[in-house]
Structure formats: C-alpha cells, structure tokens
Write a protein that holds these residues in place. Structure first.
Motif, PDB file in Angstrom:
ATOM      1  N   UNK A  37      -9.939  12.727  -6.539  1.00 46.57           N
ATOM      2  CA  UNK A  37     -10.123  12.097  -5.228  1.00 46.57           C
ATOM      3  C   UNK A  37      -9.155  10.933  -5.044  1.00 46.57           C
ATOM      4  N   UNK A  38      -8.992  10.126  -6.078  1.00 43.47           N
ATOM      5  CA  UNK A  38      -8.039   9.013  -5.987  1.00 43.47           C
ATOM      6  C   UNK A  38      -6.608   9.534  -5.843  1.00 43.47           C
ATOM      7  N   UNK A  39      -6.288  10.609  -6.576  1.00 42.10           N
ATOM      8  CA  UNK A  39      -4.936  11.180  -6.474  1.00 42.10           C
ATOM      9  C   UNK A  39      -4.672  11.741  -5.087  1.00 42.10           C
ATOM     10  N   UNK A  40      -5.663  12.402  -4.491  1.00 39.83           N
ATOM     11  CA  UNK A  40      -5.483  12.966  -3.149  1.00 39.83           C
ATOM     12  C   UNK A  40      -5.482  11.889  -2.069  1.00 39.83           C
ATOM     13  N   UNK A  42      -4.014   9.022  -2.227  1.00 39.77           N
ATOM     14  CA  UNK A  42      -2.709   8.356  -2.144  1.00 39.77           C
ATOM     15  C   UNK A  42      -1.827   8.971  -1.051  1.00 39.77           C
ATOM     16  N   UNK A  43      -1.508  10.278  -1.100  1.00 37.94           N
ATOM     17  CA  UNK A  43      -0.665  10.826  -0.027  1.00 37.94           C
ATOM     18  C   UNK A  43      -1.354  10.842   1.331  1.00 37.94           C
ATOM     19  N   UNK A  44      -2.672  11.055   1.333  1.00 35.51           N
ATOM     20  CA  UNK A  44      -3.394  11.079   2.603  1.00 35.51           C
ATOM     21  C   UNK A  44      -3.346   9.706   3.271  1.00 35.51           C
ATOM     22  N   UNK A  45      -3.562   8.654   2.505  1.00 36.69           N
ATOM     23  CA  UNK A  45      -3.565   7.301   3.058  1.00 36.69           C
ATOM     24  C   UNK A  45      -2.168   6.898   3.530  1.00 36.69           C
ATOM     25  N   UNK A  46      -1.151   7.249   2.740  1.00 32.69           N
ATOM     26  CA  UNK A  46       0.227   6.948   3.152  1.00 32.69           C
ATOM     27  C   UNK A  46       0.556   7.640   4.469  1.00 32.69           C
ATOM     28  N   UNK A  47       0.168   8.912   4.588  1.00 32.29           N
ATOM     29  CA  UNK A  47       0.459   9.661   5.816  1.00 32.29           C
ATOM     30  C   UNK A  47      -0.281   9.066   7.019  1.00 32.29           C
ATOM     31  N   UNK A  48      -1.543   8.694   6.843  1.00 32.16           N
ATOM     32  CA  UNK A  48      -2.316   8.141   7.950  1.00 32.16           C
ATOM     33  C   UNK A  48      -1.761   6.799   8.408  1.00 32.16           C
ATOM     34  N   UNK A  49      -1.417   5.935   7.460  1.00 33.09           N
ATOM     35  CA  UNK A  49      -0.888   4.618   7.821  1.00 33.09           C
ATOM     36  C   UNK A  49       0.480   4.747   8.487  1.00 33.09           C
ATOM     37  N   UNK A 233     -11.441  16.496  -2.438  1.00 25.30           N
ATOM     38  CA  UNK A 233     -10.754  16.347  -1.152  1.00 25.30           C
ATOM     39  C   UNK A 233     -11.667  15.712  -0.108  1.00 25.30           C
ATOM     40  N   UNK A 234     -12.933  16.127  -0.087  1.00 23.12           N
ATOM     41  CA  UNK A 234     -13.889  15.512   0.842  1.00 23.12           C
ATOM     42  C   UNK A 234     -14.077  14.037   0.514  1.00 23.12           C
ATOM     43  N   UNK A 235     -14.122  13.707  -0.790  1.00 16.01           N
ATOM     44  CA  UNK A 235     -14.234  12.304  -1.195  1.00 16.01           C
ATOM     45  C   UNK A 235     -12.989  11.518  -0.793  1.00 16.01           C
ATOM     46  N   UNK A 236     -11.811  12.148  -0.886  1.00 16.66           N
ATOM     47  CA  UNK A 236     -10.573  11.482  -0.472  1.00 16.66           C
ATOM     48  C   UNK A 236     -10.598  11.161   1.024  1.00 16.66           C
ATOM     49  N   UNK A 237     -11.125  12.074   1.830  1.00 17.65           N
ATOM     50  CA  UNK A 237     -11.260  11.805   3.255  1.00 17.65           C
ATOM     51  C   UNK A 237     -12.232  10.652   3.498  1.00 17.65           C
TER      52      UNK A 237
END
Length: 302
Positions: A37-40, A42-49, A233-237
């Motif tokens: 979850x932490x690994x996923x 990272x790219x998700x947060x970068x993309x959103x910001x 992935x759900x936890x990453x969201x």
C-alpha cells in the motif's frame, strides 16, 4: 467425476486454501499489504498532486492567434470564411471596427466616442492548432495574408516555441521519474508477494507427490496475491484520500493569496476500480509465478 464437478471442486479447494493461507500467515500478509500500500501510494500521490497543481497551467490557452486586419471595404464575413478554410485554423472570430475601437478606447482609458471617426478596419482573430510548429505557423500566416480582402496578419509565436520546449523537457523529466518510481514499486510489490509465498515449497512438495497439476497447485497462491494486492491498492487510495484532506486547506490558503484555486481530488470511480483491478492482476500474476518457480524447483530435485 464429471468435468463440471471437478471444475467446481478444484476451485472450491483453492478458495478454501486461499483463506487458510491468509489466516495461517496473517502477520506476514498484513505486513505485505502495508508495504504494498505504501509503495502504491507513492506514484498515486505524485500523480494526484502534479495533476492538481498543473490544472491552472492546463487551463491557459496555448494556441497562437493571428490578428487579421481586413482591407477597407472588404466583406469581413467572407474574409472570415476564407480564413476558417485555411490549413491549421481551428476557429475565426470577426470583431467589427466599432467594437474594436470601443475595446481600444476602454484599454487606453479614452472616451468611447471620438469626433475623428473610426480609423480601424474590421478585425478577424484566427486561432491556430496548438500543435503547429514555428514554420507551420509562419506558413499559415503567409497564406492568410495573401487571401483577398486581407491587409496583413501579424502574430507573436516566440512564447509558443518556448512553451513547447519547456513542456517537452518537463514530460521527459516526468517520464524518467515515473520509470524509476515504477521500477521501485514493482520491486517492492514482488518482494511483498514473494514474502507471502515463502511457505510454498513445503505445500508444493506435498501436492507434487500426490500428482497435482502445476496450475492446480499454484491457483490458491494466485488468488491470495490478487486479494492482497487488491486490498493494498484500496488502502493506497484511502491513504491518498487522507493526504488530500490534510493538504487541501493549506493549498486553498496559498492559492487565495494569488487569487486562484487548486483542488486535489481522487480519480473517477472507474479509474479507481481499474487501479485496484490492475494491482490485483499484478499480485495474482506475481504470486503464481513465484509458486510455479517453487514447483519447478521441486520437480528438478525429484
């Protein structure tokens, strides 16, 4: 046993074995989910910001505009139609000379009425395709200047080339960063999934000795990987949503100082479901490959 009965029985066994494995290795599975979850995130947060912060820039017009001055007595509507038919032109708007004079006087702070008449011609503002290069823009301006009824068509495109260069450099930099982050995430996910299949060798050995097929033996691990990575992935969201809620007030405060607004949001529901599904498929594939690797090792040792 019929084919249908065997099909149902084998998958029911895999389903039950999947849950037994999740319960038996609850600690390792929980750690794998957290790590993934932490690994996923990272790219998700970068993309959103990045997407949220770039919204004001994406809303800016990036197309070059030609200000087409018509000749005295020319029919502005006919000239505008000819301009619209020119290559690279996406739209053309007619600005009458009275309207142009009024806008000019307002910009200069002068009275709207002048005693000397209106010296301005009718003007046509032509918008070109934002993908056009400098040479294409120059060629389009030359063709439009040669149209009947057109006096001249000045334009300014140096900013467009500078913007294209900065945009291309930014995309290359983001692609390099994305590649590095993606490789890091894949390595972390593979390590996390392989951690959950560490006990596969003993179980695979038993299944091999009783004559089970490789696909039958690997199926519980594949399903377990899908469940774990889908959960991650759900936890990453969820982590990204919490981060957005924490950061948004500070962004609102900073954007208000510049008279703008910046909003961070999660992707649409369809994209979120696709993200979870893609992670689940990746987890299932990695887990099945790890299990089959253990199966081949046992087969070679026999």
């Amino acid at each position: 046993m019929s084919f249908f009965t065997g099909f149902i029985t084998s998958r029911r066994w895999a389903f039950e074995e999947m849950f037994r494995g999740l319960k038996r290795n609850a600690g390792a599975n929980a750690f794998a989910v957290l790590l993934s979850a932490l690994a996923l995130t990272i790219p998700l947060w970068i993309a959103l910001v990045f997407y949220g912060l770039s919204e004001p820039l994406r809303s800016l017009p990036t197309s070059v505009e030609l200000t087409v001055f018509t000749k005295e007595g020319a029919d502005a509507v006919k000239v505008a139609n000819a301009v619209r038919a020119a290559p690279l032109v996406t739209s053309a708007q007619v600005i009458g000379k009275d309207e142009a004079l009024k806008a000019l006087n307002a910009q200069l702070g002068l009275p709207s009425q002048t005693a000397g008449g209106n010296p301005l011609p009718d003007i046509i503002v032509a918008v070109l395709d934002d993908r056009a290069s400098a040479d294409e823009i120059a060629a389009a301006a030359k063709r439009i200047s040669a149209l009947p009824g057109v006096d001249f068509a000045p334009y300014e495109a140096s900013w467009h080339e500078k913007l294209r260069a900065v945009t291309q450099a930014s995309w290359v930099g983001l692609a390099c960063l994305g590649t590095v982050v993606a490789l890091l995430v894949i390595l972390v996910l593979e390590s996390a999934v392989r951690m959950t299949t560490a006990s596969a060798r003993d179980e695979m050995c038993t299944l091999y000795l009783i004559g089970a097929a490789p696909g039958f033996a690997a199926r519980p691990y594949a399903w377990r990987g899908m469940v774990l990575m889908g959960t991650a992935a759900a936890a990453a969201l969820g982590l990204s949503a919490a981060g957005i809620k924490l950061l948004q007030p500070y962004l609102d405060r900073a954007a208000a100082l510049y008279g703008g607004s910046v909003t961070l949001t999660l992707p649409t529901l369809e994209l979120c479901l696709g993200f979870v599904a893609a992670a689940a498929v990746l987890g299932g594939l990695t887990s099945s490959l790890a299990a089959l690797r253990a199966w081949r090792t046992i087969a070679k040792a026999q």
